[in-house]
Write an enzyme that holds these catalytic residues in place. Structure first.
Site, PDB file in Angstrom:
ATOM      1  N   ASP A 171      17.616  35.194  43.466  1.00 22.40           N
ATOM      2  CA  ASP A 171      16.703  34.045  43.371  1.00 22.40           C
ATOM      3  C   ASP A 171      17.527  32.786  43.158  1.00 22.40           C
ATOM      4  O   ASP A 171      18.711  32.853  42.809  1.00 22.40           O
ATOM      5  CB  ASP A 171      15.704  34.239  42.225  1.00 22.40           C
ATOM      6  CG  ASP A 171      16.381  34.290  40.869  1.00 22.40           C
ATOM      7  OD1 ASP A 171      16.534  33.223  40.244  1.00 22.40           O
ATOM      8  OD2 ASP A 171      16.776  35.398  40.434  1.00 22.40           O
ATOM      9  N   MET A 212      21.979  37.639  32.561  1.00 18.75           N
ATOM     10  CA  MET A 212      21.713  37.896  31.153  1.00 18.75           C
ATOM     11  C   MET A 212      22.619  38.953  30.507  1.00 18.75           C
ATOM     12  O   MET A 212      22.346  39.382  29.392  1.00 18.75           O
ATOM     13  CB  MET A 212      20.246  38.315  30.981  1.00 18.75           C
ATOM     14  CG  MET A 212      19.268  37.259  31.454  1.00 18.75           C
ATOM     15  SD  MET A 212      17.519  37.774  31.389  1.00 18.75           S
ATOM     16  CE  MET A 212      17.241  37.806  29.618  1.00 18.75           C
ATOM     17  N   GLU A 213      23.713  39.343  31.192  1.00 18.35           N
ATOM     18  CA  GLU A 213      24.547  40.407  30.626  1.00 18.35           C
ATOM     19  C   GLU A 213      26.055  40.195  30.737  1.00 18.35           C
ATOM     20  O   GLU A 213      26.815  40.551  29.833  1.00 18.35           O
ATOM     21  CB  GLU A 213      24.220  41.757  31.298  1.00 18.35           C
ATOM     22  CG  GLU A 213      22.830  42.276  31.070  1.00 18.35           C
ATOM     23  CD  GLU A 213      21.802  41.690  32.026  1.00 18.35           C
ATOM     24  OE1 GLU A 213      20.613  41.629  31.685  1.00 18.35           O
ATOM     25  OE2 GLU A 213      22.214  41.275  33.141  1.00 18.35           O
ATOM     26  N   GLY A 266      20.697  34.736  39.416  1.00 20.59           N
ATOM     27  CA  GLY A 266      20.117  33.536  39.996  1.00 20.59           C
ATOM     28  C   GLY A 266      21.221  32.568  40.395  1.00 20.59           C
ATOM     29  O   GLY A 266      22.210  32.404  39.679  1.00 20.59           O
ATOM     30  N   GLU A 318      19.085  48.578  40.178  1.00 25.17           N
ATOM     31  CA  GLU A 318      20.523  48.416  40.343  1.00 25.17           C
ATOM     32  C   GLU A 318      21.277  49.728  40.122  1.00 25.17           C
ATOM     33  O   GLU A 318      22.435  49.858  40.486  1.00 25.17           O
ATOM     34  CB  GLU A 318      21.025  47.350  39.362  1.00 25.17           C
ATOM     35  CG  GLU A 318      20.375  46.001  39.564  1.00 25.17           C
ATOM     36  CD  GLU A 318      20.408  45.115  38.335  1.00 25.17           C
ATOM     37  OE1 GLU A 318      20.027  43.945  38.459  1.00 25.17           O
ATOM     38  OE2 GLU A 318      20.790  45.595  37.258  1.00 25.17           O
TER      39      GLU A 318
END
Length: 262
Positions: free
Chosen positions: A226, A202-203, A106, A40
């Site tokens: 995903d 997750m961030e 996701g 990224e």
């Protein structure tokens, strides 16, 4: 020892209170970009004119310009603590005016397909649970909000920038963050029903909290890698580079437009 210095730095940064006037007095515009993973980071770093590199709390901070705009880019690593520390360093030491979180996510919303872009309306931390003391899911006892609202100006710029990505659809929605890679159907459905979230990662929620506490405009740009379901890990490995490329392009286009926006 180095690790002691890092701990002391984090404690200092998290305890410092910087008045909003400090940011308003800055004559130049500085963008802080947080990317969790190397995939990224590569596109944006390759297009920056890097003036200096500094290592703080074990993170590399790249300071320079991107399309003529002062920019500080950092790879935070994965997880809420990492991203929160990186965000606070950007605010306290580099005096950024805006925070942009690039990355992949996701999909929870079935209309989102791999490669699509999710622009944050707001964010929440889905793994915060103080329901045992009568707090609603996602809310800390001493917090006054559950959802951290993204900056409307940045959202508008992101929408405009997506026009340069042919064949890629963009949506505005809610980002749910937690220190979990969500692939089990049960957990996926819990997050959807509890928070009405569109994507999971997750961030971003931790960055949203740091931005809220410091009164700094922020936005999360997530490209779908995903479907956040059984087998999602395999899909993630397959599509992460494409998803990261789309997110990186979008952020560059946003920065081009930012100085002229109102």
């Amino acid at each position: 020892m180095k690790w002691i210095k890092y701990v002391m730095l984090v404690v200092l940064l998290c305890s410092m209170s910087v008045p909003v006037e400090a940011y308003e007095e800055k004559s130049s515009l500085t963008i802080g970009i947080i990317a969790p993973m190397e995939e990224e980071l590569k596109l944006l770093r390759s297009k920056m004119d890097i003036e200096s590199t500094e290592k703080l709390a074990n993170f590399e901070f790249y300071k320079g310009t991107l399309d003529g705009v002062d920019t500080v880019l950092v790879r935070s690593g994965i997880g809420k603590v990492n991203s929160a520390v990186a965000a606070q360093i950007l605010i306290t030491l580099y005096k950024v005016n805006f925070l942009i979180n690039s990355g992949v996510a996701g999909a929870l919303n079935p209309k989102l397909k791999v490669g699509d872009i999710l622009i944050s309306r707001d964010s929440v931390q889905h793994d915060v649970d103080q329901t045992a003391i009568d707090e609603p899911p996602g809310k800390f006892e001493d917090a006054d909000v559950i959802y951290y609202k993204a900056d409307e100006r940045l959202v508008r710029l992101a929408q405009e920038a997506t026009k340069g990505l042919p064949g890629v659809k963009s949506y505005i929605g809610r980002v749910a963050s937690g220190d979990q890679f969500v692939s089990e159907e049960k957990r996926r459905n819990e997050i959807i029903s509890t928070f009405q979230a569109d994507v999971v990662e997750m961030e971003g929620g931790a960055i949203g909290q740091v931005a809220y506490l410091n009164r700094i405009p922020y936005i999360i740009i997530r490209s779908i890698s995903d479907p956040a379901s059984e087998g999602g890990g395999e899909d993630y490995q397959k599509f992460v580079k494409l998803a990261a490329k789309n997110a990186g392009y979008l952020i560059e286009e946003m920065i081009k437009r930012l100085p002229e926006s109102n």
